[in-house]
Design an enzyme around this catalytic site. Structure first.
Site, PDB file in Angstrom:
ATOM      1  N   PRO A 275       0.848  -1.201   0.000  1.00 27.37           N
ATOM      2  CG  PRO A 275       0.077  -0.931   2.205  1.00 27.37           C
ATOM      3  CD  PRO A 275       0.887  -1.845   1.329  1.00 27.37           C
ATOM      4  CG  ASP A 448       4.935  -0.790   2.721  1.00 26.53           C
ATOM      5  OD1 ASP A 448       3.795  -0.528   3.142  1.00 26.53           O
ATOM      6  OD2 ASP A 448       5.369  -1.956   2.590  1.00 26.53           O
ATOM      7  CG  HIS A 449       0.683   4.891   4.441  1.00 30.59           C
ATOM      8  ND1 HIS A 449       0.847   5.263   5.753  1.00 30.59           N
ATOM      9  CD2 HIS A 449       0.156   5.978   3.815  1.00 30.59           C
ATOM     10  CE1 HIS A 449       0.437   6.516   5.911  1.00 30.59           C
ATOM     11  NE2 HIS A 449       0.012   6.975   4.750  1.00 30.59           N
ATOM     12  NE  ARG A 450       2.763  -3.306   3.768  1.00 28.19           N
ATOM     13  CZ  ARG A 450       3.158  -4.397   3.120  1.00 28.19           C
ATOM     14  NH1 ARG A 450       2.535  -5.558   3.352  1.00 28.19           N
ATOM     15  NH2 ARG A 450       4.156  -4.347   2.270  1.00 28.19           N
TER      16      ARG A 450
END
Length: 478
Positions: A275, A448-450
Site C-alpha cells: 500500500p 510503504d504506508h505500513r
C-alpha cells in the site's frame, strides 16, 4: 576410446529456472578445456558466460541462438578422454595436465564458482521427472524432426507451434506430470487447467510456464474456463496468421521473458502487495551544484550528482531508519536493516535493472561515484552478477535523465521506499525575498504506508531537500 558426456544447463541460483542462449562461443569440432566458457546466456537477472566442466572435443550443440532453455536441458556434448587413434581429443592435453585431475575432468568438474554456481554436476534434486515410458508423447511436427535433441523452448518458436502439438488425449498420463517448476503447477491448478491433457514443449515433454499461459489464452479467447484449455483457440502469430474474427494483422506479440519478464513480475507484485503513497517537494539545488563544482575543481576524481544525492540519502536514512526496511507479510512484522544497500534504477538495452551499492552508508562521495560508474557500465554490458542485483534495502530512481520533472515510482519489492529525482533545470524561484533564476529539482518519495506514517515520510523528504538546498546541513551528521 573417447567417452561422450552431456553438459546440461546448470542451476544458475537465485531461483532462476531458465536462460536464453545469446551467443555460442564454440563450434562443433572445437577442442575445449575445463572451465572454458562455451556459451553466453541471458537469465532474468544478468548475462553470464557458462563454463564447461569437461575437456575434450565438442560433438554437438543443442539450441540455436535465441532459444530459451530450462535448467537441466542439454547444452552440448563433449568427447573426453584420449581416442585410440590419437584424434582431435588428444589435443586437449594442456587443459588436462596436472596429474589426477587430467585423468578425471569428466566426472569431477573444476569446482570453480562463477556468478553463484560452479562447474560441478548439479544436485540430484534439480533433475526433472521424466514421463512414464508407457505414455509416449505424440509425434513432433515436421519442422522439429530435423533436430529432435534441441528443445524448442524459444518464445517465438512456441507461439508459432500448432496447438495440436501441445495437447494430448485426456488420461494419457497416469504418473506425475513433468513441469518445470511448482509455480507452473500452481498456475494450472488456480485456473482449472488439467496438465494431463497437455504435452510440454520442453525436453521429454516438460511443461513450461509458456505452455500453460498459451493454453489459458486459448481458453480465454473462446470464452471457456481453463479446464477446457487443452483445445486450441483463435490467436494471431507470424506463423499461422490471424484467425477469422481475431485481432487485426498489425498486432505484434512480444513475449515477457528474460529481464523484462522479471521486472514485470516484480512490479506487479509490488503493486499487489504494497500500500504505497507518494509525497514530493521542489528544492533549490543551486548550492548543491556549486558545491559539486568546487569539489571537482579541487582536483582528484570527479564527483557525480547522483553520488552526492546518495550520500544525502544515507544520512537521511540514519535519521529515519523506518524507511530502510521491508515487511514480512507471513510473520506480520517489519524488518529494519542497520546497513544501507542502495539500489539505483539503470536503463539498459535489455530493460530496467536495479544494481545495488553495498554498504552505501560507509562510502564517501568519491567511493559512491566510482561504484555507481562501475555498476552502470556492467549493467549496460550485461555483465552484472545476480549478487549485484539483489539485496537492496532502499532505491534511488533518477528519472531526471529522461528529461522529466516528476514521477510516482513503483517501490522495488520487497523494499519499503524509493526516492525519485527529477531533472535539475533553471526556474524562477524566490531567493532571499527576491525573484531569481535558480537550479530547481523535484524530489519524490514513494513509501510503504505500513512501515511509517506521512509524518515520517515527510520528515525524511524534507531533510533530503534541506541538504540539497544547503549542503552544509549534511555536515551535522558526518
Amino acid at each position: 576410446m573417447a567417452q561422450v558426456l552431456e553438459f546440461k544447463l546448470p542451476d544458475l541460483g537465485e531461483g532462476l529456472t531458465e536462460a536464453e542462449i545469446v551467443r555460442w562461443l564454440v563450434e562443433v569440432g572445437d577442442v575445449v578445456a575445463v572451465d572454458q566458457p562455451v556459451v553466453e546466456v541471458e537469465t532474468a537477472k544478468a548475462m553470464v558466460d557458462v563454463p564447461c566442466p569437461y575437456s575434450g572435443v565438442v560433438t554437438a550443440r543443442f539450441g540455436a541462438e535465441g532459444t530459451e532453455l530450462p535448467v537441466g536441458a542439454p547444452l552440448l556434448t563433449v568427447a573426453v578422454g584420449e581416442p585410440a587413434d590419437g584424434g582431435p581429443a588428444a589435443a586437449a592435453g594442456p587443459a588436462e595436465s596436472g596429474g589426477a585431475r587430467g585423468r578425471t575432468p569428466a566426472t569431477e568438474g573444476s569446482g570453480n564458482v562463477l556468478v553463484g554456481y560452479g562447474t560441478a554436476e548439479a544436485p540430484a534434486r534439480r533433475r526433472r521427472v521424466r514421463p512414464p515410458q508407457a505414455a509416449p508423447a505424440p509425434p513432433a511436427p515436421p519442422a522439429a524432426s530435423a533436430a529432435p535433441a534441441a528443445p524448442a523452448t524459444n518464445g517465438q518458436v512456441r507461439t508459432a507451434e500448432p496447438a495440436a502439438a501441445r495437447t494430448r488425449a485426456p488420461g494419457a498420463v497416469d504418473g506425475p506430470v513433468p513441469v518445470i517448476s511448482p509455480l507452473v503447477r500452481r498456475l494450472a491448478r488456480q485456473n482449472g487447467l488439467d496438465l494431463r491433457e497437455m504435452t510440454g514443449s520442453g525436453p521429454d515433454g516438460l511443461i513450461l510456464r509458456a505452455d500453460v499461459e498459451y493454453a489459458l489464452r486459448a481458453a480465454a479467447a473462446q470464452g471457456r474456463p481453463g479446464a477446457a484449455a487443452g483445445e486450441p483457440g483463435p490467436r494471431t502469430d507470424r506463423a499461422s496468421g490471424p484467425a477469422p474474427g481475431a485481432e487485426s494483422p498489425g498486432v505484434t506479440r512480444v513475449p515477457l521473458k528474460g529481464i523484462r519478464g522479471t521486472v514485470a513480475d516484480k512490479l506487479s507484485r509490488s503493486r499487489a502487495e504494497i500500500p504505497d503513497a507518494t509525497c514530493w517537494v521542489d528544492a533549490d539545488a543551486t548550492e548543491l551544484m556549486r558545491t559539486r563544482a568546487a569539489m571537482n575543481a579541487a582536483g582528484g576524481p570527479k564527483v557525480s550528482v547522483i553520488a552526492l544525492l546518495a550520500r544525502i540519502c544515507t544520512a537521511a536514512l540514519a535519521r529515519f531508519p523506518e524507511l530502510n526496511s521491508s515487511v514480512n507479510t507471513g510473520a506480520r512484522e517489519i524488518v529494519r536493516y542497520a546497513d544501507v544497500h542502495l539500489g539505483f534504477a539503470a536503463q539498459t538495452d535489455r530493460g530496467l535493472v536495479v544494481p545495488v551499492v553495498r554498504d552505501a552508508h560507509t562510502r564517501d562521495a568519491e567511493s559512491l561515484t566510482a561504484e555507481f560508474a562501475r555498476l552502470t557500465g556492467a549493467a549496460r554490458s550485461g555483465t552484472l552478477t545476480p549478487a549485484e542485483l539483489t539485496g537492496g534495502t532502499f532505491t534511488l530512481n533518477n528519472y531526471g535523465v529522461f528529461g522529466v520533472d516528476g514521477s510516482t515510482p513503483i517501490i522495488n519489492h520487497p523494499e519499503a521506499a524509493m526516492l525519485g529525482i527529477g531533472r535539475i533545470v533553471p526556474r524562477p524561484w524566490v531567493h532571499e525575498g527576491e525573484l531569481a533564476v535558480r537550479q530547481v529539482v523535484q524530489l519524490s518519495l514513494t513509501f510503504d504506508h505500513r512501515v511509517c506514517d506521512g509524518g515520517t515520510a515527510g520528515g525524511f523528504l524534507r531533510y533530503v531537500a534541506d541538504c540539497v538546498e544547503q549542503p552544509a546541513v549534511l555536515l551535522r551528521t558526518l
